[in-house]
Design an enzyme around this catalytic site. Sequence first.
Site, short mmCIF file in Angstrom:
data_model
loop_
_atom_site.label_atom_id
_atom_site.label_comp_id
_atom_site.label_asym_id
_atom_site.label_seq_id
_atom_site.Cartn_x
_atom_site.Cartn_y
_atom_site.Cartn_z
N CYS A 194 9.33 33.79 58.99
CA CYS A 194 10.87 33.98 58.41
C CYS A 194 11.68 33.31 59.39
O CYS A 194 11.97 33.74 60.71
CB CYS A 194 10.83 35.21 57.96
SG CYS A 194 12.50 35.78 57.80
N LYS A 236 4.97 45.02 50.26
CA LYS A 236 5.81 45.61 51.22
C LYS A 236 4.92 47.17 51.22
O LYS A 236 5.24 47.80 50.02
CB LYS A 236 7.33 45.58 50.95
CG LYS A 236 7.66 44.21 50.89
CD LYS A 236 9.04 44.21 50.52
CE LYS A 236 9.56 42.85 50.38
NZ LYS A 236 10.91 42.40 49.77
N VAL A 269 13.13 41.46 56.24
CA VAL A 269 13.09 41.21 57.48
C VAL A 269 14.06 40.41 57.87
O VAL A 269 14.57 39.45 57.29
CB VAL A 269 11.58 40.70 58.03
CG1 VAL A 269 10.56 41.84 57.51
CG2 VAL A 269 11.22 39.51 57.41
N GLU A 307 19.47 42.88 58.76
CA GLU A 307 20.18 41.96 58.57
C GLU A 307 20.21 41.00 59.93
O GLU A 307 20.74 41.64 61.00
CB GLU A 307 21.63 42.01 58.03
CG GLU A 307 21.58 42.78 56.51
CD GLU A 307 21.29 41.70 55.62
OE1 GLU A 307 21.16 40.61 55.48
OE2 GLU A 307 20.48 42.33 54.76
N SER A 308 19.95 39.70 59.65
CA SER A 308 19.60 38.91 61.17
C SER A 308 20.88 38.92 61.90
O SER A 308 20.70 39.21 63.12
CB SER A 308 19.20 37.48 60.63
OG SER A 308 20.10 36.88 59.93
#
Length: 237
Positions: free
Chosen positions: A28, A55, A68, A81-82
Site C-alpha cells: 500500500c 479484514k 491502513v 489516515e496516512s
Amino acid sequence: MPSSDKCSSAAPGPVPKGSIRLYSMRFCPFAQRTRLVLNAKGIKHDIINIDLASKPEWFLMKNPLGLVPTLETPAGEVIYESAITCEYLDEAYPEKKLLPSSPFAKAQQKMLLEHFSKVVPYFYKIPAGRNKGEDVSELEAEMKEKFAKLNEFLVNKKTRFFGGDSITMIDYWMWPFFERLEFLCLCSCLVNSSELKKWKDCMSEDPTVKATTHSVDTYKGFYKTYTEGKADYDYGL
C-alpha cells in the site's frame, strides 16, 4: 524493529511500552508513507500486516474504516489516515523533524500535498484502463501536465527536494507513488519533467527509501494477483 511480515488474522497483544505499532499492508503506497517516516526518524515500532480482502474483526474495532495505515500506541490510542499518522509521528517523536517549524512552510507542504492528491488517481486510472484495452492517451497527457506543474515547482524553488536541499515530509508523502512508476509503465509521463526526474533519482538513493521498497518484479507479481481479483498480500514472502 520487529515486523510481522505475513498478514495476521489473530488479534495482537498490547503495544509494548516505548514502542508504537503500525497496521499496514506491504504494497500500500499510503501505508508506505508512514513506514518511511517511522524509518527516517528511527522510531521503535512493530508492524502487523492486514489482509485487506478479509479484514479481521479486531482490526475493524480499532479502525472502523478498515484502512491502513493505522497506528496504535501503548496507551491504546489509535491514529489513522496516512498524512495524519505522519504528522502525529513527527510531533510525538520530535527528534529529526521532517515538517518545517515555520507555520507558513508547513502550510506550503500541506498545500503541495493537496495538489499532489489530484495526481494520485492517475496511478490507478491509467493501468486499469490499459487492462481493459481502453485508449488512455488522454489520461497520460493529463498526467504529464500535472507532472510538469510539479517540475515547475522544483525549477522555481531551485532545490533538489520539494522542501529544500534535504528530504522533508512532503518528499516522503509523494515518494511511494513515484516508486511505482516503473512497474506501472508510467515513466514516459516524466519525459518533459527533467527536474522531477532528478528528484526521483535522488530519492531512490535515500537509505530510508531503500529500506521500505520492493523490487519491480515483486511489485509486478503482486499487481498481477491484484488485477486478477485474488490479491496475494503475502506475495514474495
